[in-house]
Design a protein around this motif. Sequence first.
Motif, PDB file in Angstrom:
ATOM      1  N   TRP A  21      42.392  29.973  34.000  1.00 29.00           N
ATOM      2  CA  TRP A  21      43.111  31.205  34.392  1.00 29.00           C
ATOM      3  C   TRP A  21      44.575  31.177  34.395  1.00 29.00           C
ATOM      4  N   ASP A  22      45.107  30.288  33.721  1.00 26.47           N
ATOM      5  CA  ASP A  22      46.610  30.123  33.863  1.00 26.47           C
ATOM      6  C   ASP A  22      47.315  31.498  33.296  1.00 26.47           C
ATOM      7  N   SER A  23      47.042  31.846  32.159  1.00 23.98           N
ATOM      8  CA  SER A  23      47.300  33.080  31.497  1.00 23.98           C
ATOM      9  C   SER A  23      47.082  34.132  32.189  1.00 23.98           C
ATOM     10  N   ILE A  24      45.832  34.545  32.710  1.00 26.20           N
ATOM     11  CA  ILE A  24      45.528  35.558  33.522  1.00 26.20           C
ATOM     12  C   ILE A  24      46.513  35.521  34.716  1.00 26.20           C
ATOM     13  N   THR A  25      46.658  34.427  35.503  1.00 27.59           N
ATOM     14  CA  THR A  25      47.462  34.410  36.656  1.00 27.59           C
ATOM     15  C   THR A  25      48.918  34.669  36.317  1.00 27.59           C
ATOM     16  N   GLU A  26      49.293  34.327  34.919  1.00 26.58           N
ATOM     17  CA  GLU A  26      50.671  34.647  34.634  1.00 26.58           C
ATOM     18  C   GLU A  26      50.831  36.144  34.720  1.00 26.58           C
TER      19      GLU A  26
ATOM     20  N   LEU B 193      37.282  45.831  38.586  1.00 21.94           N
ATOM     21  CA  LEU B 193      37.933  45.055  39.354  1.00 21.94           C
ATOM     22  C   LEU B 193      39.676  45.498  39.138  1.00 21.94           C
ATOM     23  N   LEU B 194      40.097  45.864  38.105  1.00 21.47           N
ATOM     24  CA  LEU B 194      41.356  46.387  37.783  1.00 21.47           C
ATOM     25  C   LEU B 194      41.717  47.668  38.547  1.00 21.47           C
ATOM     26  N   SER B 195      40.610  48.780  38.267  1.00 19.84           N
ATOM     27  CA  SER B 195      40.897  50.119  38.588  1.00 19.84           C
ATOM     28  C   SER B 195      40.390  50.453  39.904  1.00 19.84           C
ATOM     29  N   GLY B 196      39.620  49.696  40.477  1.00 14.36           N
ATOM     30  CA  GLY B 196      38.881  50.297  41.700  1.00 14.36           C
ATOM     31  C   GLY B 196      37.483  51.383  41.389  1.00 14.36           C
TER      32      GLY B 196
ATOM     33  N   ILE C  80      40.872  35.164  44.759  1.00 15.93           N
ATOM     34  CA  ILE C  80      39.682  36.186  45.552  1.00 15.93           C
ATOM     35  C   ILE C  80      39.576  37.006  44.019  1.00 15.93           C
ATOM     36  N   PHE C  81      40.488  37.347  43.294  1.00 15.16           N
ATOM     37  CA  PHE C  81      40.297  38.094  42.133  1.00 15.16           C
ATOM     38  C   PHE C  81      39.401  37.159  41.196  1.00 15.16           C
ATOM     39  N   ILE C  82      39.855  36.001  40.958  1.00 15.68           N
ATOM     40  CA  ILE C  82      39.128  35.049  40.031  1.00 15.68           C
ATOM     41  C   ILE C  82      37.742  34.684  40.490  1.00 15.68           C
ATOM     42  N   ASP C  83      37.560  34.695  41.693  1.00 18.59           N
ATOM     43  CA  ASP C  83      36.365  34.264  42.453  1.00 18.59           C
ATOM     44  C   ASP C  83      35.441  35.481  42.294  1.00 18.59           C
ATOM     45  N   LEU C  84      35.859  36.935  42.539  1.00 20.15           N
ATOM     46  CA  LEU C  84      34.914  38.032  42.446  1.00 20.15           C
ATOM     47  C   LEU C  84      34.544  38.187  40.745  1.00 20.15           C
ATOM     48  N   TYR C  85      35.635  37.761  39.864  1.00 18.73           N
ATOM     49  CA  TYR C  85      35.117  38.015  38.453  1.00 18.73           C
ATOM     50  C   TYR C  85      34.086  36.894  37.978  1.00 18.73           C
TER      51      TYR C  85
END
Length: 186
Positions: free
Chosen positions: A118-123, A177-180, A141-146
């Motif tokens: 997840w390093d690139s996504i976190t970046e 997740l991104l737009s709700g 939390i986002f990563i855990d949800l995904y």
Amino acid sequence: MRERIVEAASKEIRRSGLRFTMGELAKQLGMSTKTLYGYFPSKDVLIATILHKAIVELQEKEKDIMGNPDLTTLDKLKRCLILIPTDFQFIELNLITELQRYYPDQWKTLDQFLNKQWDSITELFQEGINQGWLRPFNTKIFIDLYVGGLYRLIEDSTENKSSITLHEGLRDMGEILLSGIIKKEG
């Protein structure tokens, strides 16, 4: 020859899942089972090779997306969240369940990849926050949800609650997740 075998096995996986036999694969390739086992000593090793190839492909695609100056941070984020190896674009999620059930070592490899890469996504999250495109949020939390959402899609496919492809599931989940789910005004 190894690449030819991997390609034929990948095609067979797309066609009928992971339940093919090495004998069937050898016959398709026009070789003896003994010759096939000379290249891959077991079906487990062959599946591990295919999985490794898929993970390397994902890492290369992510690197290409991250290095593309024509994409905005949000475009990069959206593309990275739906990355799937070319050979698996239209597979149904129950294939992952088969991997989990019948090939636990290979499943463990995939599970570790899903939870650690997840390093690139976190970046991208941080870039988006710095650019004002994203509000500050708890990335863990986002990563855990995904990841949890992906696992739930897999479970639902096992129980025949869902017949969507992996690509469809990731696309829809990433969009939510991104737009709700709140309708935009105006």
